[in-house]
Design a protein around this motif. Structure first.
Motif, mmCIF file in Angstrom:
data_model
loop_
_atom_site.group_PDB
_atom_site.id
_atom_site.type_symbol
_atom_site.label_atom_id
_atom_site.label_comp_id
_atom_site.label_asym_id
_atom_site.label_seq_id
_atom_site.Cartn_x
_atom_site.Cartn_y
_atom_site.Cartn_z
ATOM 1 N N THR A 1 -11.603 -62.245 17.347
ATOM 2 C CA THR A 1 -11.990 -62.771 16.043
ATOM 3 C C THR A 1 -12.216 -64.275 16.118
ATOM 4 N N GLY A 2 -13.343 -64.691 15.597
ATOM 5 C CA GLY A 2 -13.606 -66.111 15.514
ATOM 6 C C GLY A 2 -14.170 -66.738 16.768
ATOM 7 N N LEU A 3 -14.281 -65.960 17.821
ATOM 8 C CA LEU A 3 -14.819 -66.518 19.061
ATOM 9 C C LEU A 3 -16.340 -66.435 19.058
ATOM 10 N N PRO A 4 -16.964 -67.319 19.857
ATOM 11 C CA PRO A 4 -18.422 -67.199 19.972
ATOM 12 C C PRO A 4 -18.789 -65.828 20.482
ATOM 13 N N ALA A 5 -19.801 -65.210 19.875
ATOM 14 C CA ALA A 5 -20.205 -63.850 20.256
ATOM 15 C C ALA A 5 -20.731 -63.848 21.684
ATOM 16 N N ALA A 6 -20.387 -62.821 22.415
ATOM 17 C CA ALA A 6 -20.872 -62.681 23.779
ATOM 18 C C ALA A 6 -20.921 -61.205 24.112
ATOM 19 N N ALA A 7 -21.825 -60.848 24.984
ATOM 20 C CA ALA A 7 -21.942 -59.440 25.364
ATOM 21 C C ALA A 7 -20.667 -58.992 26.054
ATOM 22 N N SER A 8 -20.168 -59.848 26.932
ATOM 23 C CA SER A 8 -18.881 -59.561 27.548
ATOM 24 C C SER A 8 -18.230 -60.876 27.924
ATOM 25 N N TYR A 9 -16.967 -60.826 28.046
ATOM 26 C CA TYR A 9 -16.184 -61.999 28.402
ATOM 27 C C TYR A 9 -15.503 -61.745 29.748
ATOM 28 N N ARG A 10 -15.273 -62.812 30.496
ATOM 29 C CA ARG A 10 -14.503 -62.667 31.735
ATOM 30 C C ARG A 10 -13.032 -62.738 31.374
ATOM 31 N N LYS B 1 -24.866 -54.593 26.712
ATOM 32 C CA LYS B 1 -25.157 -54.887 28.121
ATOM 33 C C LYS B 1 -25.936 -56.181 28.304
ATOM 34 N N GLU B 2 -26.450 -56.734 27.201
ATOM 35 C CA GLU B 2 -27.234 -57.972 27.258
ATOM 36 C C GLU B 2 -28.426 -57.841 28.186
#
Lengths: 187, 210
Positions: A125-134, B164-165
């Motif tokens: 929640t509240g994090l920059p949107a990303a397809a996936s995170y490491r 999947k971007e």
């Protein structure tokens, strides 16, 4: 940008997806410093992109659990035959789902048993949107014990102890850290 | 008699309408400690700075962070660090990005140096907001409804793009779509999502408020 200098739909979507590259990124962020209407559009886009990502991850998980029946009738009999064996074996190694969220104050609320794979459910929640995170797991001394992605495969089984799960953006920026206690379930 | 200073930028106007000479005037007023300059700077940039910081770091200590940004920018201007006044927007953005990066580095450093749990810091020390979580779950449910309502091919397009971007051109090639078809699939899904959201609850609640 459009003829009036406002952000267009594609630029807003790329920004929500953290996919804007320079010089577009500079132009977008500088514009958002001043333009309330475009900020509103980005907020809505962020919600939509984040919701679609979560839903898409859920869809993928459902698809993996539910094999496609169409055109696979010849596999159904084998699947039924093996189901008993698979069920027995999967119970011993099924990933343990553990929800991780940031909490105010001291102490670690998240717990998981030792020796089983961990399906990490991270509060983004509240994090920059990303397809996936490491994702990186470190032990109490800061030594790395596992790396992966979120959403992604379960974390490997770990011995009892205190661990920290670190979430990184695609660009490698550390975004959040969660605490996790692994050991016999106390509750 | 006090000079009446016209507003620098109408917040609803495009940023491109800002006059670079007016930026120079603002920077000069700040540099000479004119209170109207500080007021103008705050009025023009405060919401944008709050938006950026909230999006990057969450709502914790937001007011303090916004204040810190203004402090840094005004001190820099008074020192003469801003060499091109009409690049004030870019300068504010640079300060913002550096502060975000610095904040995250600080937390990581503190985390590494404080193995004692009782003294450990959290990167984002926010108490879970039940209302935010509930809204987020509602939105996810709506997105699931949108995806389930689609043909399998259209659903595959959106899963590949958002999860999947995968690049649009790769999706189009692998699923035999034109660029127009691809854009239509995305656009219809988004429109459907917003329609469902409007029906489920008022649009202002679509976005959790800090």
């Amino acid at each position: 940008m459009d003829v009036e200098g406002h952000l267009v739909e594609e630029e807003i979507e790329r920004y929500s997806l953290a996919a804007s590259a320079e010089p577009e990124l500079s132009q977008v962020e500088e514009h958002l410093l001043l333009c309330a209407s475009c900020r509103k559009k980005v907020e809505t886009s962020d919600v939509y992109v984040n919701s679609m990502r979560r839903a898409a991850a859920q869809i993928r998980a459902e698809e993996k659990r539910a094999p496609r029946w169409a055109g696979m009738a010849f596999l159904l009999a084998a699947a039924v035959l093996l189901a008993g064996v698979i069920l027995i074996r999967s119970n011993a190694t099924a990933p343990f789902a553990v929800s991780l969220a940031v909490t105010r104050g001291v102490g670690i609320n998240a717990q998981a048993p030792a020796g089983v794979p961990l399906a990490l459910q991270l509060d983004v929640t509240g994090l920059p949107a990303a397809a996936s995170y490491r994702v990186e797991m470190v032990d109490r001394a800061g030594k790395q014990v596992w790396t992966g992605t979120f959403p992604g495969r379960p974390a490997k089984p770990l011995p009892a102890g205190i661990y920290f799960v670190r979430l990184y953006s695609p660009a490698g920026d550390l975004l959040r850290e969660y605490g996790l206690e692994i050991g016999p379930l106390l509750k | 008699m006090n000079e009446i200073i016209p507003p620098l930028v109408n917040p609803e106007q495009s940023a491109s309408a800002a006059d670079s000479a007016t930026w120079a005037s603002l920077v000069e007023r700040i540099r000479t400690d004119d209170p109207s300059g500080m007021e103008e700077l705050y009025r023009v940039f405060s919401q944008g700075i709050r938006f950026y910081l909230c999006r990057q770091l969450g709502t914790q200590d937001l007011d303090d962070r916004v204040h810190d940004i203004f402090l840094i920018v005004t001190q820099s201007i008074r020192r003469g660090d801003l060499r091109e006044p009409d690049r004030l927007m870019g300068y504010v953005r640079t300060v913002l990005r550096r502060q975000v990066a610095s904040h995250i580095e600080q937390i990581v450093h503190s985390r590494n140096n404080h193995a004692d749990l009782e003294m450990g810091l959290r990167l984002s020390d926010r108490h879970p907001d039940p209302e935010r979580s509930a809204i987020q779950n509602e939105n996810q449910t709506l997105a699931m409804r949108v995806l389930h309502s689609l043909k399998s091919r259209d659903r595959e397009v959106l899963v590949r793009f958002y999860l999947k971007e995968q690049a649009p051109e790769d999706i189009c090639r692998e699923l035999d779509l034109s660029a127009t078809q691809f854009r239509l699939i995305k656009s219809r899904a988004k429109t459907r999502f917003i329609e469902l959201a409007k029906r489920r609850f008022s649009l202002r609640n679509l976005v959790p408020q800090p």
